[in-house]
Design an enzyme around this catalytic site. Structure first.
Site, PDB file in Angstrom:
ATOM      1  N   HIS A 184     -41.051  76.826  26.589  1.00  0.00           N
ATOM      2  CA  HIS A 184     -41.964  75.686  26.524  1.00  0.00           C
ATOM      3  C   HIS A 184     -41.491  74.551  27.449  1.00  0.00           C
ATOM      4  CE1 HIS A 184     -44.601  72.799  24.217  1.00  0.00           C
ATOM      5  NE2 HIS A 184     -43.689  71.962  24.653  1.00  0.00           N
ATOM      6  N   GLU A 185     -40.214  74.189  27.347  1.00  0.00           N
ATOM      7  CA  GLU A 185     -39.707  73.055  28.123  1.00  0.00           C
ATOM      8  C   GLU A 185     -39.553  73.404  29.610  1.00  0.00           C
ATOM      9  OE1 GLU A 185     -40.132  70.495  26.619  1.00  0.00           O
ATOM     10  OE2 GLU A 185     -39.567  70.741  24.525  1.00  0.00           O
ATOM     11  N   ILE A 186     -39.169  74.629  29.932  1.00  0.00           N
ATOM     12  CA  ILE A 186     -39.071  75.022  31.342  1.00  0.00           C
ATOM     13  C   ILE A 186     -40.468  75.094  31.960  1.00  0.00           C
ATOM     14  CG2 ILE A 186     -38.401  76.894  32.918  1.00  0.00           C
ATOM     15  CD1 ILE A 186     -35.886  77.254  31.094  1.00  0.00           C
TER      16      ILE A 186
END
Length: 166
Positions: free
Chosen positions: A133-135
């Site tokens: 999600h964050e990448i």
């Protein structure tokens, strides 16, 4: 440190790829602390520098108090499992909105710590979901882009309505 304003969807900065960090110095440590303070205040379990308008590849996760916060600088996914899982996701940039997203069940990432040392980490379940999600966000892909057009449009309308009423 400082709780910073969070960039809200549909701000264009959320669609821009973040730049790699090249200076591992006190300003990077200050950014990581600000990210942690901002994430805790939101509240959330993960945040990226682009979420506060800083276009750098920095992620802070805090999935449980026992393990504490972890900062990932310049993270990259280097391997994904073929098995997939569904997980309910949301974003500090779109509070109050969430939906089920399909992700790889396990991933391996490479990243640097705040001193610039290289690390590799394998994760599964929630941590693997958070890494992906964050990448994605660092790459300029907001999480709702992983949903069908119909689901995405419905969530955007709901968020717009919530924003007007608040």
């Amino acid at each position: 440190m400082t709780i910073r304003p969070i960039v809200r969807y549909p701000d264009r900065r959320l669609a821009l790829p973040a730049r790699p960090v090249t200076a591992f110095d006190d300003s990077l440590r200050e950014l990581a602390q600000d990210l942690l303070d901002t994430m805790r205040a939101a509240p959330g379990i993960g945040i990226t520098a682009p979420h506060i308008g800083v276009p750098l590849r920095v992620v802070v996760l805090e999935l449980d108090a026992k393990d504490g916060p972890q900062t990932y600088v310049n993270p990259e996914i280097t391997w994904v499992s073929p098995e997939m899982i569904m997980h309910r996701e949301g974003s500090v940039s779109m509070p109050g909105i969430n939906d089920e997203v399909q992700r790889h069940a396990r991933v391996r990432i490479s990243y640097r710590d705040l001193d610039g040392n290289m690390h590799t980490e394998e994760s599964e379940a929630l941590r693997a979901v958070c890494h992906q999600h964050e990448i994605d966000q660092l790459d300029g892909m907001f999480w709702i882009q992983r949903l069908s057009r119909l689901k995405r449009e419905r969530l955007v309308k709901k968020f717009e309505k919530m924003s007007r009423n608040s």
